[in-house]
Design a protein around this motif. Structure first.
Motif, PDB file in Angstrom:
ATOM      1  N   ALA A 113      -2.037   7.734  10.174  1.00  0.00           N
ATOM      2  CA  ALA A 113      -3.340   7.579  10.092  1.00  0.00           C
ATOM      3  C   ALA A 113      -3.554   6.038  10.285  1.00  0.00           C
ATOM      4  CB  ALA A 113      -4.009   8.102   8.854  1.00  0.00           C
TER       5      ALA A 113
ATOM      6  N   ALA B 230     -11.223  10.462 -10.817  1.00  0.00           N
ATOM      7  CA  ALA B 230     -11.086   9.757  -9.671  1.00  0.00           C
ATOM      8  C   ALA B 230      -9.754   9.106  -9.427  1.00  0.00           C
ATOM      9  CB  ALA B 230     -12.050   8.569  -9.600  1.00  0.00           C
TER      10      ALA B 230
ATOM     11  N   LEU C 172      -0.078   9.584   6.014  1.00  0.00           N
ATOM     12  CA  LEU C 172      -0.996   8.420   5.720  1.00  0.00           C
ATOM     13  C   LEU C 172      -0.319   7.362   6.872  1.00  0.00           C
ATOM     14  CD1 LEU C 172      -0.514   8.012   2.089  1.00  0.00           C
ATOM     15  CD2 LEU C 172      -2.673   8.518   3.336  1.00  0.00           C
TER      16      LEU C 172
ATOM     17  N   GLU D 291      -8.419  -0.661   3.416  1.00  0.00           N
ATOM     18  CA  GLU D 291      -9.698  -0.367   2.711  1.00  0.00           C
ATOM     19  C   GLU D 291     -10.360   0.769   3.088  1.00  0.00           C
ATOM     20  OE1 GLU D 291     -13.822  -2.727   2.040  1.00  0.00           O
ATOM     21  OE2 GLU D 291     -12.292  -3.955   2.920  1.00  0.00           O
ATOM     22  N   ASP D 292     -10.243   1.177   4.379  1.00  0.00           N
ATOM     23  CA  ASP D 292     -10.605   2.360   5.151  1.00  0.00           C
ATOM     24  C   ASP D 292      -9.879   3.481   4.789  1.00  0.00           C
ATOM     25  OD1 ASP D 292     -12.550   3.189   6.815  1.00  0.00           O
ATOM     26  OD2 ASP D 292     -11.140   3.322   8.528  1.00  0.00           O
ATOM     27  N   MET D 293      -8.527   3.298   4.527  1.00  0.00           N
ATOM     28  CA  MET D 293      -7.817   4.492   4.046  1.00  0.00           C
ATOM     29  C   MET D 293      -8.007   4.850   2.411  1.00  0.00           C
ATOM     30  SD  MET D 293      -5.418   5.050   6.424  1.00  0.00           S
ATOM     31  CE  MET D 293      -4.142   6.184   5.422  1.00  0.00           C
ATOM     32  N   GLY D 294      -8.421   3.893   1.885  1.00  0.00           N
ATOM     33  CA  GLY D 294      -8.815   4.208   0.324  1.00  0.00           C
ATOM     34  C   GLY D 294      -7.578   4.544  -0.470  1.00  0.00           C
ATOM     35  N   PRO D 295      -7.655   4.144  -1.697  1.00  0.00           N
ATOM     36  CA  PRO D 295      -6.464   4.396  -2.506  1.00  0.00           C
ATOM     37  C   PRO D 295      -6.069   5.996  -2.500  1.00  0.00           C
ATOM     38  CG  PRO D 295      -8.650   4.464  -3.962  1.00  0.00           C
ATOM     39  CD  PRO D 295      -9.127   4.013  -2.369  1.00  0.00           C
ATOM     40  N   VAL D 296      -4.691   6.062  -2.716  1.00  0.00           N
ATOM     41  CA  VAL D 296      -4.145   7.322  -2.364  1.00  0.00           C
ATOM     42  C   VAL D 296      -4.159   7.888  -3.774  1.00  0.00           C
ATOM     43  CG1 VAL D 296      -1.926   8.531  -2.214  1.00  0.00           C
ATOM     44  CG2 VAL D 296      -2.462   6.372  -0.729  1.00  0.00           C
ATOM     45  N   ASP D 297      -4.669   9.282  -3.643  1.00  0.00           N
ATOM     46  CA  ASP D 297      -5.058  10.354  -4.788  1.00  0.00           C
ATOM     47  C   ASP D 297      -3.796  10.895  -5.416  1.00  0.00           C
ATOM     48  OD1 ASP D 297      -6.129  11.701  -6.573  1.00  0.00           O
ATOM     49  OD2 ASP D 297      -8.255  12.427  -5.646  1.00  0.00           O
TER      50      ASP D 297
ATOM     51  N   TYR E  94       0.778  -1.284   0.109  1.00  0.00           N
ATOM     52  CA  TYR E  94      -0.068   0.012   0.135  1.00  0.00           C
ATOM     53  C   TYR E  94       0.993   1.186   0.136  1.00  0.00           C
ATOM     54  CZ  TYR E  94      -3.401   3.405   1.470  1.00  0.00           C
ATOM     55  OH  TYR E  94      -4.301   4.499   1.493  1.00  0.00           O
TER      56      TYR E  94
ATOM     57  N   LYS F 276      -5.212   3.902  13.139  1.00  0.00           N
ATOM     58  CA  LYS F 276      -6.083   2.730  13.010  1.00  0.00           C
ATOM     59  C   LYS F 276      -5.719   1.422  13.619  1.00  0.00           C
ATOM     60  CE  LYS F 276      -7.992   4.961   8.947  1.00  0.00           C
ATOM     61  NZ  LYS F 276      -9.268   5.133   9.094  1.00  0.00           N
TER      62      LYS F 276
END
Lengths: 119, 388
Positions: free
Chosen positions: B51, B101, B48, B77-83, B27, B55
């Motif tokens: 964070a 997106a 990140l 999954e909670d963090m989500g893909p890094v933009d 990740y 968690k």
């Protein structure tokens, strides 16, 4: 008949995808709005957005905040937390306030245009 | 027992199980790729990490100090893909179509996932060469094995030599990354999380005897540890009684019944194993006999039936015979666990064998062709015995 139904189904599925860039563009506006109230921590921003159409995740929010800071719209300061390491608390700069006011104004105009076109 | 890796998240040490560590590494690696060119990359990665650390804290307490993979998968999954939108792409308040997106931030590595030949020990019969080839070609391992055996006969044993060479040359897939590469699947956090979620869903659907997968795993580990402990204790006792000059350790308190059950089951399984081995040897001899002489131990195939049909019949026959024995042996791997328990499985195997013998007896007495075959087989075995 079947091709038509397929088309309808794919349109419905596409709608969410179509609106995704709109939401993404507005996210910046919403984050500025949330930060404008009080100084906030990232978890607060996520909590405020969770459950709305604009629910987002750290992976998106951290890069966005970093961009806003680089543009001089927000700034942060370290604050001690009761548990764990110090946290970044974000607040709006004066430039940020100016831009938020502009955005608010712009949004009002867009809304007006949309409702007028509808009638 | 799993290996634990200590990872530093924004300056604080966290202990992760090895596969959880790989998810995290993937990740953060993806995040770094997505943010390459961003002047604040290091700072964002640190944010990140912080964070993720926060968690992780939710899953940890003084009695649980290690983060496992399923937990880390949920965190990611909670963090989500890094933009990875670059600063210029999203300038201005209006949504520009260019900056869309986060899915577009997918690294290029996704396109051509690396594919390499590995040996895979899970489900291997010998070394894992066939399982590795099957994974590489994305076909069933049985096909590869059959092809290998056929090739071994056709090439007069050269394939066996090739197998030995591969066994020593081809590396084993040990990490999740290597397992992904063995199948040519993309390896990144999202793919990993997707696969983990899929597996978890499959498991939740199939396992009804203990609700959640984690609970099942825990239960299974506990059962295994208990069994191992019992076995060690019994072994120590047995050794003490037979060899050690010192007085034997005190007899084990309670719970001798399950242990005895294990011993009996073990013996039963050993006997079944020998039977299975004898049948396997007979089967291999039959195949050799068919391929070299065109007849099975001197018993000619009915006219018009090609040799390969005989081979298929032999393979099917062997699987029918071996199935109950294998079922019983499988029980050895599930002491006190599993769906049926060792006893049911073992008796299941025995029953299957009894049915098989009854069928064989019936065939011997009522089907002349079968009787002929049996006689020829016994003759051939006698002859082979004389030759040896």
């Amino acid at each position: 008949m079947v091709p038509f139904l397929n088309k309808v189904a794919s349109e419905i599925m596409n709608l969410d995808q179509k609106l995704s860039p709109l939401r993404k563009g507005l996210l910046e506006f919403l984050v500025l709005k949330i930060v404008s109230g009080t100084t906030v921590y990232v978890a607060d921003i996520l909590k405020r957005l969770a459950g709305t159409e604009f629910a987002t995740q750290e992976g998106t929010l951290y890069p966005l905040l970093s961009k806003l800071r680089r543009e001089g719209l927000v700034d942060y300061e370290w604050q001690e937390s009761e548990a764990g390491p110090p946290r970044k608390y974000y607040r709006l700069t004066s430039a940020g306030q100016a831009q938020l006011a502009e955005l608010d104004d712009y949004w009002a105009r867009i809304n007006k245009t949309i409702s007028e076109l509808g009638n | 027992m799993r290996q634990v890796i200590t990872a530093s998240l924004n300056g604080r040490a966290y202990q992760l199980e090895d596969d959880a560590y790989e998810v995290l590494k993937a990740y953060l690696g993806e995040a770094a790729t997505a943010l390459s060119g961003n002047p604040d990359k290091d700072e964002i990665v640190a944010d990140l990490e912080q964070a993720i650390a926060d968690k992780c804290d939710r899953y940890l307490n003084p009695h649980k100090t290690v983060v496992v993979r399923s937990e880390l998968a949920r965190i990611i999954e909670d963090m989500g893909p890094v933009d990875g939108a670059t600063p210029t792409a999203a300038a201005g308040p209006a949504p520009t179509p260019g900056a869309s997106a986060g899915a577009e931030a997918r690294p290029a590595a996704d396109g051509g996932a690396p594919k390499r030949l590995y040996q895979i020990s899970e489900g291997a019969m010998l070394s894992g060469v066939c399982t590795g080839i099957a994974a590489y070609l994305a076909v069933d391992v049985v096909l590869v094995r059959v092809a290998f055996v056929a090739l071994a006969f056709l090439t007069g044993g050269a394939a066996v030599l090739a197998y030995l060479v591969l066994m020593f040359i081809v590396p084993y897939a040990s990490t999740s990354e290597e397992h992904a590469a063995a199948r040519g699947l993309p390896f990144n956090a999202r793919a990993l999380v997707e696969r983990a979620k899929q597996k978890a869903a499959e498991f939740a659907n199939s396992a009804d005897w203990h609700g959640s997968g984690r609970q099942w795993k825990k239960e299974w580990r506990r059962a295994r540890a208990e069994w191992r402990h019992e076995w060690r204790r019994a072994r120590a006792e047995w050794r003490g009684r037979h060899w050690a000059p010192t007085p034997p350790p005190p007899p084990p308190p309670p719970a001798p019944a399950p242990y005895a059950a294990h011993v009996v089951t073990g013996l039963l399984l050993a006997v079944l194993g020998v039977v299975l081995a004898v049948i396997t040897i007979g089967w291999v001899l039959a195949i050799i006999s068919l391929l070299t002489t065109g007849a099975i131990f001197g018993w000619w195939l009915p006219p018009g039936v090609p040799w390969w049909v005989g081979l298929i019949v032999l393979v099917v026959l062997f699987n029918v015979i071996a199935w109950p024995l294998k079922a019983a042996r499988r029980a050895a791997y599930h002491p006190r666990g599993g769906y049926h328990g060792p006893w049911v499985a073992a008796w299941d195997g025995l029953l299957g064998l009894a049915i098989l013998f009854a069928l064989a007896w019936y065939g011997y007495h009522h089907v002349p062709q079968l009787r002929e075959l049996f006689d020829h087989v016994t003759d051939a075995i006698e002859r082979t015995g004389l030759m040896v």
